[in-house]
Design a protein around this motif. Structure first.
Motif, PDB file in Angstrom:
ATOM      1  N   GLN A  56       4.106  -1.976   3.365  1.00  0.00           N
ATOM      2  CA  GLN A  56       4.693  -1.137   4.333  1.00  0.00           C
ATOM      3  C   GLN A  56       5.373  -0.046   3.834  1.00  0.00           C
ATOM      4  OE1 GLN A  56       7.223  -3.406   7.111  1.00  0.00           O
ATOM      5  NE2 GLN A  56       8.614  -1.638   7.159  1.00  0.00           N
ATOM      6  N   ASN A  60       4.273   3.741   4.306  1.00  0.00           N
ATOM      7  CA  ASN A  60       5.368   4.975   4.704  1.00  0.00           C
ATOM      8  C   ASN A  60       5.302   6.059   4.023  1.00  0.00           C
ATOM      9  OD1 ASN A  60       7.614   5.489   6.547  1.00  0.00           O
ATOM     10  ND2 ASN A  60       8.687   5.611   4.869  1.00  0.00           N
ATOM     11  N   GLU A  61       5.201   5.983   2.762  1.00  0.00           N
ATOM     12  CA  GLU A  61       5.266   7.301   1.934  1.00  0.00           C
ATOM     13  C   GLU A  61       3.889   7.852   1.766  1.00  0.00           C
ATOM     14  OE1 GLU A  61       8.087   8.279   1.198  1.00  0.00           O
ATOM     15  OE2 GLU A  61       9.070   6.372   1.963  1.00  0.00           O
ATOM     16  N   ASP A  63       1.931   7.850   4.507  1.00  0.00           N
ATOM     17  CA  ASP A  63       1.891   8.856   5.875  1.00  0.00           C
ATOM     18  C   ASP A  63       2.619   9.807   5.631  1.00  0.00           C
ATOM     19  OD1 ASP A  63       0.658   6.616   6.940  1.00  0.00           O
ATOM     20  OD2 ASP A  63       2.175   5.537   7.654  1.00  0.00           O
TER      21      ASP A  63
END
Length: 425
Positions: A56, A60-61, A63
């Motif tokens: 996760q 996130n990075e 994205d």
């Protein structure tokens, strides 16, 4: 009430039921057998398990990279320019340091070389380096190369070794060497936790004795951080380095870290400069002069790898919630129970070379086999036990309190005992 230990599954289950840290096991991913069963994992001293939230944090990075591209450096909740700062507070807690004394950067041996550039300052009579005999090879390579760079050969290396018939080093022998040869010693590099035997060295007293003799004292915390409680600032260590892929569960090849005591920050120590160690406010003005950040960050060279920091953040969040002192207490209970179980095995097959004294042991136990260590290791692998073989005759097992249970210790004992029985047929 303290119960006497028992070599039974019921007793091991009871210990797990009484363990407040047991739920943290569910936050890690275990390797599976072909039947989908979790393997027995005792190799956290080589590579920690993957936190379930690591994916996760990386996604996130990914994205942000996809959506913002270069603007990810300066936008969002955790801009990449300052991303390494997101782990600093947790690392300062784990190392017993002040926030401005710790930084995540590079890899362990790279950091060791960078800090030896600053802290290994040989003089005509004081030029020798002390390490433990049997130190992790990379440490030995590093100090020998530093000696060579300054024009010295291997005679500049002092190795403190075990006494005859012993596998571990007496802490008083360290102190004796420093006392007797202190005027010749420029640097003491201590392994903190010995990688082969699992012995925890007496770090505060060795640091104190080194300073009494005018020596610089640095620590390799590869097998210590996330394993034992540290207090680097109060111990007055000059510097320390570590990796984060073992007990810190940062992932294979994950980013290293460094500590420099605040008494040295802002001093005139020589160092190798890079743009990420220069003043944060003026960094992107691309000025020709280096203006050091007033912290250990001034030893940084380049911007850090974000994805490695992301996985480390996932793990350090777990450490923060569990608490290192709590983990240490469980660790000692786990290894004591494992010690009791192994004492039920035949005495002539192997010996535990990790010291019995609690202050000299962490999560690792090293078993020295009289014969067939590699073959017995292969037997364990066949029983879905993931541990570690070290040439010529040692099998290392790590009971990591974040994810190992007392039931795991009992299951391992049964597998080892059965293997010995089969071996003797």
């Amino acid at each position: 009430m303290t119960l006497s230990p028992e070599a039974s599954l019921e007793f091991a289950r009871y210990l797990d039921q009484e363990d407040d840290l047991n739920p943290f096991r569910q936050e890690f991913i275990f390797p599976l057998t072909t039947n989908g069963q979790e393997k027995f994992y005792f190799n956290g001293n080589s590579l920690g398990l993957q936190p379930k939230k690591a994916r996760q944090f990386i996604n996130n990075e990914l994205d942000i990279w996809a959506e913002k591209a270069c603007d990810g450096h300066i936008e969002g909740e955790t801009p990449w320019v300052s991303y390494h700062e997101t782990v600093t507070e947790n690392l300062s807690t784990l190392t017993g340091a002040k926030v401005h004394e710790v930084v995540c950067m590079n890899s362990l041996t790279t950091n060791l070389h960078l800090l030896m550039v600053s802290f290994y300052r040989p003089q005509k009579k004081r030029y020798k380096i002390v390490i433990e005999k049997g130190a992790f090879p990379s440490d030995r390579y590093a100090v020998l190369s530093q000696l060579s760079l300054h024009g010295y050969d291997e005679t500049g290396l002092i190795e403190v070794e075990p006494r005859p018939g012993s596998s571990t080093i007496h802490n008083e022998d360290f102190l004796k060497v420093i006392e007797e040869k202190g005027e010749e010693i420029a640097l003491i590099l201590l392994g903190s936790v010995q990688y082969y035997t699992g012995q925890v060295f007496d770090m505060p007293n060795i640091i104190k004795k080194g300073h009494e003799q005018g020596c610089i004292v640095g620590l390799d915390l590869a097998h210590a951080i996330g394993n034992v409680c540290l207090n680097l600032h109060e111990w007055n260590a000059d510097f320390a380095v570590w990796c984060s892929y073992k007990y810190l569960n940062g992932g294979p090849g994950s980013i290293g870290g460094a500590f420099v005591h605040e008494k040295h920050i802002g001093s005139r120590l020589p160092k190798l400069h890079g743009w990420w160690g220069s003043d944060k406010v003026s960094r992107f003005k691309m000025l020709p002069g280096f203006v050091p950040i007033p912290s250990v960050e001034s030893w940084q060279l380049s911007n850090p790898p974000i994805f490695q920091l992301a996985t480390l953040r996932a793990s350090l969040d777990i450490f923060k919630r569990a608490g290192m002192e709590n983990l240490r207490k469980k660790s000692l209970k786990l290894i004591s129970y494992m010690d009791f179980l192994l004492s039920q095995c035949p005495k002539d097959f192997f010996e535990v070379i990790t010291p019995q004294e609690q202050e000299q042991r962490g999560s690792q136990m090293s078993l020295k086999f009289k014969n067939n260590a590699e073959a017995f290791f292969n037997y364990l692998q066949g029983k879905n036990v993931l541990c570690d073989y070290r040439y010529p005759n040692v099998i290392r097992i790590a009971l990591v309190p974040l994810y190992n249970r007392f039931v795991d210790a009992f299951e391992l004992y049964q597998i080892i005992n059965e293997g010995i029985r089969q071996w003797r047929k």
